[in-house]
Write a protein that holds these residues in place. Structure first.
Motif, PDB file in Angstrom:
ATOM      1  N   LEU A 197     -40.445 -23.481 -47.759  1.00  0.00           N
ATOM      2  CA  LEU A 197     -40.032 -22.491 -46.770  1.00  0.00           C
ATOM      3  C   LEU A 197     -41.210 -22.040 -45.912  1.00  0.00           C
ATOM      4  CD1 LEU A 197     -37.616 -20.349 -48.976  1.00  0.00           C
ATOM      5  CD2 LEU A 197     -36.975 -21.965 -47.173  1.00  0.00           C
ATOM      6  N   SER A 200     -42.035 -24.868 -43.508  1.00  0.00           N
ATOM      7  CA  SER A 200     -41.017 -24.977 -42.468  1.00  0.00           C
ATOM      8  C   SER A 200     -41.167 -23.865 -41.433  1.00  0.00           C
ATOM      9  CB  SER A 200     -39.620 -24.932 -43.091  1.00  0.00           C
ATOM     10  OG  SER A 200     -38.625 -25.050 -42.099  1.00  0.00           O
ATOM     11  N   MET A 201     -41.393 -22.636 -41.893  1.00  0.00           N
ATOM     12  CA  MET A 201     -41.544 -21.519 -40.955  1.00  0.00           C
ATOM     13  C   MET A 201     -42.765 -21.712 -40.054  1.00  0.00           C
ATOM     14  SD  MET A 201     -40.308 -18.055 -42.979  1.00  0.00           S
ATOM     15  CE  MET A 201     -40.998 -18.375 -44.606  1.00  0.00           C
ATOM     16  N   LEU A 204     -41.733 -24.595 -37.384  1.00  0.00           N
ATOM     17  CA  LEU A 204     -40.518 -24.531 -36.568  1.00  0.00           C
ATOM     18  C   LEU A 204     -40.805 -24.531 -35.069  1.00  0.00           C
ATOM     19  CD1 LEU A 204     -38.082 -22.094 -38.438  1.00  0.00           C
ATOM     20  CD2 LEU A 204     -37.745 -24.527 -37.951  1.00  0.00           C
ATOM     21  N   GLY A 212     -34.986 -27.984 -35.029  1.00  0.00           N
ATOM     22  CA  GLY A 212     -35.128 -26.691 -35.685  1.00  0.00           C
ATOM     23  C   GLY A 212     -33.828 -26.236 -36.331  1.00  0.00           C
ATOM     24  N   GLU A 215     -33.339 -28.400 -39.401  1.00  0.00           N
ATOM     25  CA  GLU A 215     -34.323 -28.005 -40.411  1.00  0.00           C
ATOM     26  C   GLU A 215     -33.896 -26.736 -41.145  1.00  0.00           C
ATOM     27  OE1 GLU A 215     -38.754 -27.854 -41.681  1.00  0.00           O
ATOM     28  OE2 GLU A 215     -37.373 -29.432 -41.137  1.00  0.00           O
ATOM     29  N   THR A 216     -33.531 -25.705 -40.392  1.00  0.00           N
ATOM     30  CA  THR A 216     -33.210 -24.432 -41.035  1.00  0.00           C
ATOM     31  C   THR A 216     -31.948 -24.534 -41.884  1.00  0.00           C
ATOM     32  OG1 THR A 216     -32.090 -23.709 -38.996  1.00  0.00           O
ATOM     33  CG2 THR A 216     -34.365 -22.977 -39.342  1.00  0.00           C
ATOM     34  N   CYS A 219     -32.883 -26.995 -45.109  1.00  0.00           N
ATOM     35  CA  CYS A 219     -33.795 -26.321 -46.039  1.00  0.00           C
ATOM     36  C   CYS A 219     -33.117 -25.106 -46.664  1.00  0.00           C
ATOM     37  CB  CYS A 219     -35.066 -25.877 -45.314  1.00  0.00           C
ATOM     38  SG  CYS A 219     -36.228 -27.192 -44.935  1.00  0.00           S
ATOM     39  N   GLY A 220     -32.450 -24.325 -45.822  1.00  0.00           N
ATOM     40  CA  GLY A 220     -31.795 -23.121 -46.320  1.00  0.00           C
ATOM     41  C   GLY A 220     -30.727 -23.425 -47.352  1.00  0.00           C
ATOM     42  N   TYR A 253     -36.411 -16.511 -44.227  1.00  0.00           N
ATOM     43  CA  TYR A 253     -36.045 -17.786 -43.600  1.00  0.00           C
ATOM     44  C   TYR A 253     -34.603 -17.746 -43.104  1.00  0.00           C
ATOM     45  CZ  TYR A 253     -36.079 -22.885 -43.010  1.00  0.00           C
ATOM     46  OH  TYR A 253     -36.033 -24.158 -42.498  1.00  0.00           O
ATOM     47  N   ASP A 254     -33.739 -17.129 -43.876  1.00  0.00           N
ATOM     48  CA  ASP A 254     -32.330 -17.027 -43.497  1.00  0.00           C
ATOM     49  C   ASP A 254     -32.168 -16.220 -42.210  1.00  0.00           C
ATOM     50  OD1 ASP A 254     -29.546 -17.570 -44.191  1.00  0.00           O
ATOM     51  OD2 ASP A 254     -29.366 -15.428 -44.554  1.00  0.00           O
ATOM     52  N   GLY A 257     -33.099 -18.547 -39.421  1.00  0.00           N
ATOM     53  CA  GLY A 257     -32.043 -19.529 -39.205  1.00  0.00           C
ATOM     54  C   GLY A 257     -30.818 -18.933 -38.547  1.00  0.00           C
TER      55      GLY A 257
END
Length: 267
Positions: A197, A200-201, A204, A212, A215-216, A219-220, A253-254, A257
């Motif tokens: 995470l 990824s952040m 992005l 993006g 990805e989100t 991964c999420g 992260y959520d 996203g």
């Protein structure tokens, strides 16, 4: 794509993509056109999206609220609630007093494969593991206590299985029980998810808008799945701070996203 050693599935089948997106925005209508555009990102054809919408509507998993618009259906099942409401996962647990929740299995023959699978999957979903043949246990740190049986029954627990609390196991059995969840593997997963995470952040803003979004979501979904299926062991058995770090990273992260997908779906 930032995976930090974790292989992620970037191609989703149409029903999974649709239910994931609608569940992410449960109070809002999402247009068919927006879902079709999302399908393109994940290699899902227009026909695949439209067929899935029809089937999901017939199964009452989504609802057609107006012409060309859909929402997530209001479902109350245990699994659906856990997936949608993953953020406060740890409110379901209390400090551990060293006692054990124990489920003595009913006489389900190996020939009754479907019933047996549902029975065992229900127990695993709430963190039970098989200590002895047909004898499943977990630390008694669930806030629901013996009330967890109601959830287990919804999930497919055999109606003749018996739930009880054991205050103490003999030393050898206690040692064996504490190793059932392979705590070192759980901690490795927590750390891997945190790293994924974070990576990824950080990356992005280097991705295209489309990448993006993919990805989100991928991964999420992977991390939320791990949170939902986590046995929520007490601090005596696993590094709870590392687990908490994973959940907190996923919340951040959520939020990122959601912002990206809101712009994509409702613009």
């Amino acid at each position: 794509m930032a995976t930090a050693g974790k292989k992620l599935q970037t191609h989703l089948v149409a029903p999974t993509l649709i239910t994931t997106l609608l569940s992410a925005f449960p109070e809002e209508e999402v247009s068919v056109q927006a879902l079709l555009r999302a399908g393109v990102l994940f290699g899902v054809t227009e026909r695949g999206i439209r067929v899935a919408l029809g089937r999901l509507s017939a199964e009452k998993k989504i609802q057609n609220t107006s012409r060309g618009n859909y929402m997530s259906a209001r479902r109350t099942g245990t699994v659906h609630r856990a997936i949608v409401d993953w953020r406060p996962a740890e409110i379901r647990i209390v400090p551990w007093d060293r006692s054990w929740l124990c489920m003595l299995g009913a006489a389900v023959s190996r020939g009754e494969r479907t019933q047996l699978n549902r029975h065992e999957q229900a127990l695993r979903f709430r963190g039970f593991r098989e200590l002895l043949p047909s004898f499943w246990v977990r630390p008694a740190n669930l806030r629901a206590g013996l009330g967890v049986r109601d959830e287990l029954c919804q999930l497919g627990l055999h109606p003749h299985a018996h739930l009880m609390v054991a205050s103490e196991f003999e030393k050898g059995l206690d040692t064996k029980a504490r190793k059932l969840w392979k705590p070192e593997h759980l901690e490795k997963k927590y750390a891997s998810n945190v790293k994924m995470l974070e990576t990824s952040m950080q990356n992005l803003n280097k991705l295209t808008a489309e990448d993006g979004l993919v990805e989100t979501l991928t991964c999420g979904r992977a991390v939320i799945r791990d949170i939902v299926l986590d046995p929520l062991l007490p601090q005596e058995l696993v590094d709870v701070e590392l687990r908490r770090s994973m959940i907190e990273h996923m919340k951040t992260y959520d939020d990122i996203g959601h912002k990206l997908w809101r712009s994509f779906l409702f613009s």
